[in-house]
Design a protein around this motif. Structure first.
Motif, short mmCIF file in Angstrom:
data_model
loop_
_atom_site.label_atom_id
_atom_site.label_comp_id
_atom_site.label_asym_id
_atom_site.label_seq_id
_atom_site.Cartn_x
_atom_site.Cartn_y
_atom_site.Cartn_z
N GLU A 60 25.71 36.43 35.33
CA GLU A 60 26.71 35.94 36.27
C GLU A 60 26.20 34.72 36.99
OE1 GLU A 60 27.91 38.82 39.22
OE2 GLU A 60 29.15 37.31 40.17
N GLU B 192 28.05 30.51 38.27
CA GLU B 192 29.01 29.46 37.92
C GLU B 192 28.35 28.45 36.99
OE1 GLU B 192 32.17 28.91 38.13
OE2 GLU B 192 32.49 30.86 39.07
N TYR C 98 32.88 47.49 37.35
CA TYR C 98 34.29 47.48 36.96
C TYR C 98 34.43 46.82 35.59
CZ TYR C 98 35.24 48.44 41.88
OH TYR C 98 35.27 48.99 43.12
N GLU D 90 36.93 45.31 34.51
CA GLU D 90 37.61 44.03 34.71
C GLU D 90 36.63 42.90 35.01
OE1 GLU D 90 40.89 44.30 37.49
OE2 GLU D 90 40.58 42.23 38.11
N ALA D 91 35.55 43.21 35.70
CA ALA D 91 34.60 42.16 36.10
C ALA D 91 33.97 41.50 34.88
CB ALA D 91 33.53 42.75 37.01
N GLY D 92 33.60 42.32 33.91
CA GLY D 92 32.98 41.76 32.71
C GLY D 92 33.92 40.87 31.93
N ARG E 114 36.12 38.96 32.95
CA ARG E 114 36.46 37.69 33.61
C ARG E 114 35.42 36.61 33.39
NH1 ARG E 114 39.48 37.81 39.05
NH2 ARG E 114 41.21 39.22 38.64
N LYS E 115 34.40 36.92 32.62
CA LYS E 115 33.31 35.96 32.47
C LYS E 115 33.58 34.86 31.44
CE LYS E 115 29.74 39.14 33.93
NZ LYS E 115 28.62 39.99 33.59
N VAL F 253 33.48 47.93 47.57
CA VAL F 253 34.54 47.45 48.47
C VAL F 253 35.30 48.64 49.06
CG1 VAL F 253 36.70 46.13 48.57
CG2 VAL F 253 34.73 45.20 47.35
N GLU F 254 35.48 49.67 48.26
CA GLU F 254 36.13 50.87 48.77
C GLU F 254 35.34 51.43 49.97
OE1 GLU F 254 35.61 50.12 45.60
OE2 GLU F 254 36.98 51.14 44.24
N THR G 156 35.06 34.48 39.54
CA THR G 156 35.99 35.44 38.93
C THR G 156 35.43 36.86 38.95
OG1 THR G 156 35.06 34.84 36.79
CG2 THR G 156 37.13 33.77 37.42
N VAL G 157 34.14 36.98 38.68
CA VAL G 157 33.53 38.32 38.65
C VAL G 157 33.57 38.93 40.04
CG1 VAL G 157 31.39 39.59 38.26
CG2 VAL G 157 32.06 37.76 36.68
N GLN G 158 33.27 38.12 41.04
CA GLN G 158 33.25 38.64 42.41
C GLN G 158 34.67 38.97 42.91
OE1 GLN G 158 30.34 39.32 44.32
NE2 GLN G 158 29.32 39.01 42.36
N ALA H 69 36.82 40.29 41.04
CA ALA H 69 37.15 41.58 40.42
C ALA H 69 36.68 42.76 41.26
CB ALA H 69 36.54 41.65 39.02
N LYS H 70 35.66 42.55 42.10
CA LYS H 70 35.23 43.64 42.99
C LYS H 70 36.38 44.11 43.87
CE LYS H 70 30.98 42.72 44.95
NZ LYS H 70 29.90 41.79 45.43
N THR I 156 39.93 43.04 43.18
CA THR I 156 41.15 43.30 42.41
C THR I 156 41.07 44.61 41.63
OG1 THR I 156 40.30 41.92 40.61
CG2 THR I 156 41.76 40.86 42.19
N ALA I 157 39.86 45.02 41.25
CA ALA I 157 39.72 46.27 40.48
C ALA I 157 39.43 47.47 41.38
CB ALA I 157 38.60 46.12 39.46
N ALA I 158 39.25 47.24 42.65
CA ALA I 158 38.89 48.34 43.55
C ALA I 158 40.05 49.33 43.70
CB ALA I 158 38.50 47.79 44.92
N ASN I 159 39.69 50.55 44.00
CA ASN I 159 40.70 51.60 44.17
C ASN I 159 41.18 51.61 45.62
OD1 ASN I 159 42.30 53.83 43.72
ND2 ASN I 159 40.62 55.29 43.96
#
Lengths: 255, 256
Positions: A194, A196, A221, A223-225, A227-228, B199-200, B223-225, B227-228, B230-233
């Motif tokens: 990770e 930029e 998550y 989703e996080a992977g 997005r790379k 984040v939860e 983008t990865v950060q 997702a912490k 946007t993907a959180a419950n």
């Protein structure tokens, strides 16, 4: 675009209740994120005390969904049931996984001989996760985790040139050093990569052929992977290699 | 509106890992990631400098001021200070005069140290907020690196100061609980791997309004950060708050 996730786990992580995934939930997450199939290991195997027992439950649970959940045989050379677990499950597995940092042994230990020989004779890759979670803030139980010994990884790969080693979840500088060493049988995954510009820099210098996609779910998550690899920054060819072709080539895809 | 509350400039030490990047790229990449505004500081032109000299601080802040001029609609600047430098007050004033909205404090002085108190008072006089680095590490922090407990003490000492505890203090329950009673202390979600549950946890302990999206780019990915969160419950409305609305409230920014 087809995606193979090389870094996936199923089950419960006893040190963090947020890190867990049942088979049903994993399948649902994979469907939602377009993952073709995953190379999966039980979370319980990271700290398991019996090779046979942990793999018995895992292979039994996943036997009906092998097209989506492809099992990786997790082995701990220090625990009982090693030979029997290999004998019983190696033909159903697509690879072997070792957690040497978390189980506190050296990759050059003679106990691993049988594992390397098995990998060589069956042409199965050995997956070695270098990290799983944020070690700076992990529970005290993992205070023993020292720095990853990159020299040990390279020596192991050199000692077994016919075996493919997937060093999964390396930190950025670890991935760069492993790729820079230029070994044919060393691969890395993306789950801890990770920054930029980081993946562009790595792919620009070393190509995409040694990089496999991994999410490290459910530690991270899913989703996080995903997005790379922004299509704006990478060629379609590079993305296809990382997402699918590289893993499809080195893991047994005929099962 | 998506606001990233924790970004740094590229510096020369990033080159080995991230390649040689032009300074504007940090803004352009944010735009590509769908981020409308970034809150940026420089911790040094050559590397992240824990005890920068006065000149190094000025150079770092000059780089941020340049980005603010080039991208006035997208960049909020923070003034990096080393409170041990004798001329920190002049540097704060210089940055304030040029439109910076807050102070960035890293690991030169612990947040609980009395050395910091005049800096906080000067910031409050100018209505500047404080973004204070904080981590709770297993194997011990750097000698002057703040733990969340230090930030909590600062919040008690100055209940009117607006403080962001960066990295949510390392996202550990005890750290978040330490600052929970102080409504003037917010956290940003920046840095660290995108672990499930962080984040939860922050929302559960602090409530939804005191958690701000931050990435810690370029060392981390926008983008990865994201997702912490946007993907959180957590409910979508809470995600929306964290991604931008909370920061707007924090700086009393009313524009949409």
């Amino acid at each position: 675009m087809k995606i193979i996730d090389v870094d996936l786990y199923i089950g419960r992580w006893q040190h963090n209740s947020a890190v867990q995934s049942s088979l049903g939930r994993l399948q649902e997450e994979m469907r939602r994120h377009g993952i073709e199939y995953s190379l999966t290991t039980p979370l319980e195997s990271i700290l398991a005390e019996d090779n046979l027992e942990v793999n018995y439950h895992f292979f039994k649970e996943t036997e009906g969904c092998a097209s989506q959940i492809r099992p990786v045989l997790a082995l701990n050379p220090q625990q009982p049931g090693l030979e029997k677990a290999i004998e019983r499950y190696i033909d159903q597995a697509v690879g072997i996984k070792l957690f040497h940092r978390f189980q506190r042994y050296s990759l050059s230990d003679s106990l691993l001989e049988i594992i390397y020989q098995t990998a060589q004779s069956t042409q199965q890759p050995i997956v070695i996760p270098l990290h799983l979670f944020e070690e700076r803030t992990a529970v005290r139980s993992f205070d023993f985790l020292g720095e990853v010994k990159l020299e040990e990884l390279l020596q192991t790969a050199d000692a077994w040139p016919a075996v493919n080693f997937v060093f999964s979840a390396p930190l950025p500088y670890e991935a760069i050093e492993l790729l820079a060493a230029g070994r044919k049988n060393i691969f890395v995954t993306t789950s801890f990569l990770e920054g930029e510009g980081l993946l562009e820099e790595i792919i620009g210098k070393y190509g995409a052929q040694k990089i496999l996609y991994g999410s490290n779910y459910p530690f991270f998550y899913m989703e996080a992977g995903l997005r790379k690899l922004c299509p704006r920054r990478f060629s379609r060819h590079a993305i296809e290699r990382i997402y699918f072709n590289n893993a499809n080539n080195i893991f047994r895809s005929d099962r | 509106m998506i606001i990233d509350a924790h970004v740094h400039t590229y510096n020369r030490s990033h080159n080995a890992l991230l390649g040689s990047r032009c300074s504007q790229e940090i803004v352009i990449r944010a735009r590509e990631a769908g981020i409308d505004r970034i809150v940026i500081s420089s911790l040094g032109r050559t590397a992240y400098l824990p005890y920068p000299s006065s000149q190094e601080v000025r150079e770092a802040n000059d780089d941020v001021l340049k980005l603010m001029q080039e991208f006035p609609e997208e960049v909020y600047g923070l003034c990096y200070l080393n409170p041990r430098n004798p001329d920190w007050r002049e540097e704060m004033q210089r940055c304030y005069d040029r439109g910076m909205i807050g102070i960035k404090l890293w690991i030169a002085v612990k947040a609980s140290s009395a050395i910091l108190f005049p800096v906080i008072e000067a910031a409050m006089q100018r209505d500047l907020f404080i973004q204070q680095h904080s981590y709770l590490k297993n194997r011990g922090n750097y000698s002057d690196e703040s733990e969340p407990f230090d930030v909590a003490r600062l919040g008690i000492e100055y209940p009117q100061a607006r403080i962001i505890m960066a990295h949510a203090g390392g996202n550990r329950r005890e750290g978040l609980e330490a600052i929970a009673p102080m409504p003037n202390i917010y956290v940003d979600t920046s840095g660290g791997v995108p672990e499930c549950g962080v984040v939860e946890n922050a929302v559960a302990i602090l409530g939804s309004q005191r958690v701000l999206f931050g990435s810690d780019a370029p060392g981390r990915s926008y983008t990865v950060q994201q997702a912490k969160i946007t993907a959180a419950n957590i409910p979508d409305a809470v995600k929306h708050q964290i991604m931008g609305n909370n920061f707007q409230g924090f700086i009393r920014y009313e524009d949409n």
